[in-house]
Scaffold this active site. Structure first.
Site, mmCIF file in Angstrom:
data_model
loop_
_atom_site.group_PDB
_atom_site.id
_atom_site.type_symbol
_atom_site.label_atom_id
_atom_site.label_comp_id
_atom_site.label_asym_id
_atom_site.label_seq_id
_atom_site.Cartn_x
_atom_site.Cartn_y
_atom_site.Cartn_z
ATOM 1 N N TYR A 39 -7.150 -71.988 -63.337
ATOM 2 C CA TYR A 39 -7.922 -72.621 -62.262
ATOM 3 C C TYR A 39 -8.699 -71.580 -61.454
ATOM 4 O O TYR A 39 -9.614 -71.933 -60.713
ATOM 5 C CB TYR A 39 -7.020 -73.401 -61.299
ATOM 6 N N HIS A 97 0.993 -73.772 -69.869
ATOM 7 C CA HIS A 97 -0.075 -74.727 -69.550
ATOM 8 C C HIS A 97 -0.479 -75.556 -70.766
ATOM 9 O O HIS A 97 -0.564 -76.780 -70.706
ATOM 10 C CB HIS A 97 -1.282 -73.969 -68.989
#
Length: 267
Positions: A39, A97
């Protein structure tokens, strides 16, 4: 600390927008914050937390290891970089992730590196994200189901991911729903709108209440303080069995997040 049922996400939030969103959330009473290496906002999240003056032990911070850092050599150093950005000595939860594309790095290697990070005290709990059942089985073989604090998956009224959910629940692994509002599409659905009217609630509150009553943790994000505040009220909304059945009927296996070259073989 147990995995909180309600937190806020930071996907797609950058720089000052991310700082303000996290600050707003913390002021409103949120204590669980979800971020990820990819991110590129861990430093912004860390700044917002530092400037909020909330005791670290009151917070539950989650980050996620990106695919280039899944090897035994890179995982812990990358997590230590994340800690520096987040301005903390540890995170509460670290997830893989996405599984390594093409299985270049085995699930076993990554999970054992995560366990080493847990044993070193730099993460309190570990888990996985975007894993189908076959890869969850590999993760369980590597570290045991009791060491997997959650699986975080795309889960909303239009994609209820029943096979993965059933397997996780059978193994005693909590489920975290991301994209719970389906990029906002769920808020325009006729069934959801009708239920919102019935309960004098917002469509978002109805969808989040459905997820919470289904036993999932949720991490909705918003750049708007009023939406962050409104979302919290979903915890008090009680849907009846008929409401839940109507939302269950919306499932159409509509996956919104399946990046080419990254997505595993979904169930």
């Amino acid at each position: 600390m147990m995995l909180p049922a309600f937190g806020t996400g930071t996907f797609r939030l950058q720089d000052e927008v991310a700082i303000q969103s996290v600050k707003n959330a913390l002021q409103l009473g949120y204590r669980a914050i979800d971020t990820a290496q990819i991110y590129e906002n861990e430093a912004a999240v860390g700044q917002a937390i530092a400037e909020s003056d909330i005791a670290r032990n009151e917070l539950f911070i989650t980050t996620k290891i990106w695919i280039e850092n899944l090897s035994a050599e890179r995982l812990i150093p990358s997590l230590q970089e994340s800690l520096k950005k987040l301005r903390t000595d540890y995170v509460d939860l670290t997830l893989i992730h996405w599984p390594s594309p093409g299985g270049v790095i085995t699930v076993e290697e990554s999970m054992q590196a995560l366990m080493a990070a847990k044993e070193a005290g730099i993460t309190r709990q570990i888990g996985v994200s975007n894993f189908p059942v076959a890869l969850m089985q590999e993760a369980i073989r590597a570290v045991g189901a009791e060491n997997i604090a959650t699986i975080q998956i795309e889960l909303h009224p239009f994609l209820q991911n029943q096979k993965v959910v059933a397997f996780a629940q059978q193994q005693g692994i909590p489920v975290t729903s991301y994209m719970t509002l389906a990029y906002g599409a769920a808020l325009k659905d006729e069934t959801i709108l009708r239920l919102a009217e019935k309960h004098r609630a917002t469509p978002a509150q109805v969808v989040l209440a459905w997820a919470l009553q289904s036993g999932y943790a949720v991490i909705p994000s918003s750049t708007k303080r009023e939406n962050l505040q409104s979302n919290l009220a979903a915890r008090e909304l009680r849907l009846d069995a008929e409401d839940m059945a109507q939302i269950a009927a919306l499932d159409r296996n509509q996956r919104l997040v399946s990046p080419a070259g990254l997505a595993p073989d979904w169930d």
